[in-house]
Design a protein around this motif. Structure first.
Motif, PDB file in Angstrom:
ATOM      1  N   LYS A 244      -2.283  -3.929  -3.116  1.00 60.67           N
ATOM      2  CA  LYS A 244      -1.868  -3.741  -4.507  1.00 60.67           C
ATOM      3  C   LYS A 244      -2.922  -2.973  -5.299  1.00 60.67           C
ATOM      4  O   LYS A 244      -2.598  -2.116  -6.120  1.00 60.67           O
ATOM      5  N   ASN A 245      -4.190  -3.270  -5.043  1.00 60.67           N
ATOM      6  CA  ASN A 245      -5.286  -2.580  -5.725  1.00 60.67           C
ATOM      7  C   ASN A 245      -5.331  -1.106  -5.322  1.00 60.67           C
ATOM      8  O   ASN A 245      -5.547  -0.229  -6.159  1.00 60.67           O
ATOM      9  N   GLU A 246      -5.135  -0.822  -4.038  1.00 62.02           N
ATOM     10  CA  GLU A 246      -5.106   0.564  -3.566  1.00 62.02           C
ATOM     11  C   GLU A 246      -4.014   1.351  -4.282  1.00 62.02           C
ATOM     12  O   GLU A 246      -4.238   2.474  -4.746  1.00 62.02           O
ATOM     13  N   ILE A 247      -2.835   0.766  -4.395  1.00 64.12           N
ATOM     14  CA  ILE A 247      -1.718   1.439  -5.064  1.00 64.12           C
ATOM     15  C   ILE A 247      -2.032   1.635  -6.547  1.00 64.12           C
ATOM     16  O   ILE A 247      -1.823   2.715  -7.094  1.00 64.12           O
ATOM     17  N   ARG A 248      -2.553   0.597  -7.182  1.00 60.29           N
ATOM     18  CA  ARG A 248      -2.865   0.669  -8.624  1.00 60.29           C
ATOM     19  C   ARG A 248      -3.885   1.762  -8.919  1.00 60.29           C
ATOM     20  O   ARG A 248      -3.705   2.569  -9.834  1.00 60.29           O
ATOM     21  N   ILE A 249      -4.943   1.822  -8.130  1.00 57.43           N
ATOM     22  CA  ILE A 249      -5.986   2.830  -8.346  1.00 57.43           C
ATOM     23  C   ILE A 249      -5.456   4.223  -8.034  1.00 57.43           C
ATOM     24  O   ILE A 249      -5.653   5.168  -8.803  1.00 57.43           O
ATOM     25  N   HIS A 250      -4.785   4.360  -6.895  1.00 60.94           N
ATOM     26  CA  HIS A 250      -4.356   5.687  -6.453  1.00 60.94           C
ATOM     27  C   HIS A 250      -3.333   6.313  -7.398  1.00 60.94           C
ATOM     28  O   HIS A 250      -3.351   7.520  -7.633  1.00 60.94           O
ATOM     29  N   ARG A 251      -2.470   5.511  -7.973  1.00 67.13           N
ATOM     30  CA  ARG A 251      -1.455   6.089  -8.869  1.00 67.13           C
ATOM     31  C   ARG A 251      -2.061   6.571 -10.185  1.00 67.13           C
ATOM     32  O   ARG A 251      -1.462   7.375 -10.883  1.00 67.13           O
ATOM     33  N   ARG A 252      -3.255   6.094 -10.525  1.00 67.61           N
ATOM     34  CA  ARG A 252      -3.927   6.531 -11.759  1.00 67.61           C
ATOM     35  C   ARG A 252      -4.798   7.769 -11.559  1.00 67.61           C
ATOM     36  O   ARG A 252      -5.176   8.407 -12.535  1.00 67.61           O
ATOM     37  N   LEU A 253      -5.138   8.074 -10.307  1.00 62.64           N
ATOM     38  CA  LEU A 253      -6.024   9.208 -10.037  1.00 62.64           C
ATOM     39  C   LEU A 253      -5.292  10.533 -10.191  1.00 62.64           C
ATOM     40  O   LEU A 253      -4.155  10.678  -9.762  1.00 62.64           O
ATOM     41  N   ALA A 254      -5.984  11.482 -10.770  1.00 66.77           N
ATOM     42  CA  ALA A 254      -5.476  12.853 -10.858  1.00 66.77           C
ATOM     43  C   ALA A 254      -6.680  13.777 -10.760  1.00 66.77           C
ATOM     44  O   ALA A 254      -7.377  14.027 -11.737  1.00 66.77           O
ATOM     45  N   HIS A 255      -6.953  14.229  -9.542  1.00 66.95           N
ATOM     46  CA  HIS A 255      -8.116  15.075  -9.303  1.00 66.95           C
ATOM     47  C   HIS A 255      -7.764  16.059  -8.190  1.00 66.95           C
ATOM     48  O   HIS A 255      -7.105  15.686  -7.227  1.00 66.95           O
ATOM     49  N   PRO A 256      -8.200  17.314  -8.308  1.00 62.87           N
ATOM     50  CA  PRO A 256      -7.830  18.313  -7.299  1.00 62.87           C
ATOM     51  C   PRO A 256      -8.362  18.014  -5.895  1.00 62.87           C
ATOM     52  O   PRO A 256      -7.841  18.534  -4.922  1.00 62.87           O
ATOM     53  N   HIS A 257      -9.374  17.159  -5.769  1.00 60.65           N
ATOM     54  CA  HIS A 257      -9.955  16.851  -4.466  1.00 60.65           C
ATOM     55  C   HIS A 257      -9.515  15.491  -3.928  1.00 60.65           C
ATOM     56  O   HIS A 257     -10.069  15.001  -2.946  1.00 60.65           O
TER      57      HIS A 257
END
Length: 73
Positions: free
Chosen positions: A35-48
């Protein structure tokens, strides 16, 4: 988890699909980490960083759809 190439039937778009069997999420800590992986990943927006598309689940698995990277990385 295993990662597969998944193609959306309606649009033909291709994604990297991380498939996590629910049988591996027997301990509360394992479920919390997912759940934490999904929560963090959906908030990330970075070209790398690989882009998060969406997630869904069925009776057996949790599916996390991510941007499909070149060179199979």
């Amino acid at each position: 988890a295993k990662v597969f190439v998944m193609r959306e039937a309606a649009s033909g778009a291709a994604f990297a699909a991380k498939v996590v069997p629910k049988e591996t999420l027997v301990r509360e800590r394992q479920l919390a980490k997912l759940k934490n992986e999904i929560r963090i990943h959906r908030r990330l927006a970075h070209p790398h960083v690989v882009r998060f598309e969406r997630f869904f689940e069925d009776r057996l698995n949790v599916y996390i759809l991510l941007e499909l990277c070149n060179h199979h990385t």
